[in-house]
Design a protein around this motif. Structure first.
Motif, short mmCIF file in Angstrom:
data_model
loop_
_atom_site.label_atom_id
_atom_site.label_comp_id
_atom_site.label_asym_id
_atom_site.label_seq_id
_atom_site.Cartn_x
_atom_site.Cartn_y
_atom_site.Cartn_z
N LEU A 68 0.85 -1.19 0.00
CA LEU A 68 0.00 0.00 0.00
C LEU A 68 0.89 1.25 0.00
CD1 LEU A 68 -1.92 -2.31 1.01
CD2 LEU A 68 -3.19 -0.51 2.20
N PRO A 69 0.49 2.29 -0.73
CA PRO A 69 1.34 3.48 -0.85
C PRO A 69 1.56 4.19 0.48
CG PRO A 69 -0.84 3.89 -1.76
CD PRO A 69 -0.77 2.43 -1.47
N GLU A 70 2.80 4.62 0.72
CA GLU A 70 3.13 5.30 1.97
C GLU A 70 2.51 6.69 2.04
OE1 GLU A 70 7.22 5.41 2.95
OE2 GLU A 70 7.52 3.23 2.87
N ASN A 71 2.36 7.33 0.89
CA ASN A 71 1.83 8.70 0.88
C ASN A 71 0.31 8.74 0.97
OD1 ASN A 71 1.35 7.63 -1.67
ND2 ASN A 71 1.49 9.63 -2.67
N ALA A 72 -0.34 7.59 1.07
CA ALA A 72 -1.80 7.56 1.12
C ALA A 72 -2.27 6.45 2.07
CB ALA A 72 -2.37 7.34 -0.28
N PRO A 73 -2.01 6.62 3.37
CA PRO A 73 -2.42 5.58 4.33
C PRO A 73 -3.94 5.48 4.44
CG PRO A 73 -1.64 7.52 5.49
CD PRO A 73 -1.34 7.75 4.04
N VAL A 74 -4.41 4.27 4.71
CA VAL A 74 -5.85 4.01 4.85
C VAL A 74 -6.12 3.50 6.26
CG1 VAL A 74 -7.82 2.73 3.94
CG2 VAL A 74 -5.99 3.47 2.40
N GLY A 75 -7.14 4.06 6.90
CA GLY A 75 -7.43 3.71 8.29
C GLY A 75 -7.91 2.30 8.49
N SER A 76 -8.76 1.81 7.59
CA SER A 76 -9.35 0.48 7.74
C SER A 76 -9.08 -0.36 6.49
CB SER A 76 -10.85 0.58 8.00
OG SER A 76 -11.46 -0.70 8.02
N VAL A 77 -8.42 -1.50 6.68
CA VAL A 77 -8.15 -2.43 5.58
C VAL A 77 -8.46 -3.83 6.08
CG1 VAL A 77 -6.44 -3.38 4.00
CG2 VAL A 77 -6.34 -0.96 4.62
N LYS A 91 1.90 -3.91 9.20
CA LYS A 91 1.51 -2.53 9.50
C LYS A 91 2.74 -1.67 9.74
CE LYS A 91 -3.03 -3.60 11.50
NZ LYS A 91 -3.94 -3.38 12.66
N ARG A 92 2.51 -0.37 9.69
CA ARG A 92 3.59 0.59 9.94
C ARG A 92 3.02 1.78 10.73
NH1 ARG A 92 3.17 5.03 6.54
NH2 ARG A 92 1.74 4.79 4.78
N LYS A 93 3.93 2.51 11.38
CA LYS A 93 3.52 3.70 12.12
C LYS A 93 3.25 4.84 11.14
CE LYS A 93 4.04 2.07 16.31
NZ LYS A 93 2.91 2.00 17.29
N VAL A 94 2.26 5.67 11.44
CA VAL A 94 1.95 6.83 10.59
C VAL A 94 1.97 8.09 11.45
CG1 VAL A 94 0.62 5.58 8.87
CG2 VAL A 94 -0.53 6.41 10.91
N ASP A 95 2.51 9.15 10.89
CA ASP A 95 2.57 10.43 11.57
C ASP A 95 2.42 11.54 10.52
OD1 ASP A 95 2.84 12.36 13.51
OD2 ASP A 95 5.05 12.28 13.53
N PRO A 96 1.37 12.35 10.57
CA PRO A 96 0.38 12.44 11.65
C PRO A 96 -0.60 11.27 11.64
CG PRO A 96 -0.22 13.89 9.86
CD PRO A 96 1.14 13.35 9.51
N GLN A 104 -8.13 8.65 16.44
CA GLN A 104 -6.82 8.92 15.88
C GLN A 104 -6.02 7.61 15.80
OE1 GLN A 104 -5.96 12.11 14.79
NE2 GLN A 104 -8.12 12.49 15.24
N LEU A 105 -5.78 7.13 14.58
CA LEU A 105 -5.05 5.88 14.38
C LEU A 105 -3.59 6.18 14.08
CD1 LEU A 105 -7.64 3.94 12.17
CD2 LEU A 105 -7.46 4.03 14.66
N THR A 106 -2.70 5.51 14.81
CA THR A 106 -1.26 5.73 14.63
C THR A 106 -0.60 4.62 13.82
OG1 THR A 106 -0.81 4.61 16.75
CG2 THR A 106 -1.12 7.01 16.80
N GLU A 107 -1.38 3.64 13.37
CA GLU A 107 -0.86 2.56 12.54
C GLU A 107 -1.74 2.38 11.31
OE1 GLU A 107 1.52 -0.64 15.34
OE2 GLU A 107 -0.59 -0.99 14.91
N ALA A 108 -1.12 1.93 10.23
CA ALA A 108 -1.86 1.66 9.00
C ALA A 108 -1.25 0.43 8.32
CB ALA A 108 -1.79 2.85 8.05
N VAL A 109 -2.08 -0.27 7.57
CA VAL A 109 -1.60 -1.46 6.85
C VAL A 109 -0.62 -1.02 5.76
CG1 VAL A 109 -2.27 -3.36 5.34
CG2 VAL A 109 -3.68 -2.78 7.33
#
Length: 245
Positions: A68-77, A91-96, A104-109
């Protein structure tokens, strides 16, 4: 008669040869991994299928990795079970953080890996779809899913090239999901937030109710005045028509 048949036979052979040459130059269209549907709306949720055709004549597809693209994280997969295949989710950490309905979700697939078990591998001449549910979709123009397709003979097809709009399709294009901006309601007040629009609607309703009440009171007063005047006129008529003593 013989001389007439020979030219016809030669012409037929020439036509067949020309047809073979044309088909040979054209060749079969190269199938590649794709995402379906190919278009969706920003901020929405959708069900998508990664379609994986097998291009080898001798080997089967045993593993599919979708990044999944790093520049476009998705909250629910979430993934749908595929018979004979297991799926690993990274999964990976996302900021913001990603804002999903106030949370506020700090992780994304970051990656999905499907691996065939038993005899479930995609055979030559076949394809397999891997369904995924995603949302809310990010506020970007498109999502590029770089994909690796591993065969039973050890070869890996790398579908990682990003297509360029208006240019020819690359040799190994990555699946692309195009995202359109969400449309706004045509009936909403321009520049007003949903809460502001609701308040404006309530004010309009209150004004309408007040006007209706005023009209009702005015009608009642007019009716009473009419009754009083009618009574006075009736009494005057009786007095004028009464006999004098």
């Amino acid at each position: 008669m013989i001389r007439l048949r020979r030219p016809a036979t030669a012409a037929a052979l020439a036509l067949a040869a020309a047809t073979t040459a044309v088909l040979g130059f054209a060749g079969p269209a190269s199938a590649h991994v794709s995402v379906n549907p190919k278009e969706e709306t920003q901020g929405s949720y959708g069900r998508f299928a990664f379609r994986v055709p097998n291009e080898s004549d001798t080997a089967a597809t045993t593993k599919v990795e979708v990044v999944l693209p790093e520049n476009a994280p998705v909250g629910s997969v979430s993934t749908m079970p595929v018979p004979g295949w297991t799926v690993a989710v990274e999964k990976r950490k996302v900021d913001p953080p990603i804002d999903v309905h106030g949370s506020q979700l700090t992780e994304a697939v970051s990656k999905l890996t499907w691996t065939a078990t038993g005899d479930a591998a995609v055979k030559p001449g076949q394809f397999q779809e891997f369904p995924v549910s995603m949302g809310p979709l990010p506020q970007v123009d498109r999502m590029v899913f770089k994909t690796l397709q591993t065969y039973s003979d050890g070869n890996v097809a790398r579908w990682i090239e990003e297509p360029t709009p208006g240019a020819e399709e690359p040799e190994n294009p990555a699946p692309v999901l195009t995202l359109a901006p969400a449309s706004t309601s045509a009936s909403a007040t321009p520049g007003a937030s949903p809460a502001g629009q609701a308040a404006a609607d309530d004010d309009d309703d209150e004004d309408s109710d007040g006007a209706a009440t005023g009209l009702a009171i005015a009608g009642l007063v007019a009716g009473l005045a009419g009754l009083v005047l009618g009574g006075l006129a009736f009494a005057r008529t009786r007095r004028e028509s009464a006999p004098k003593a």
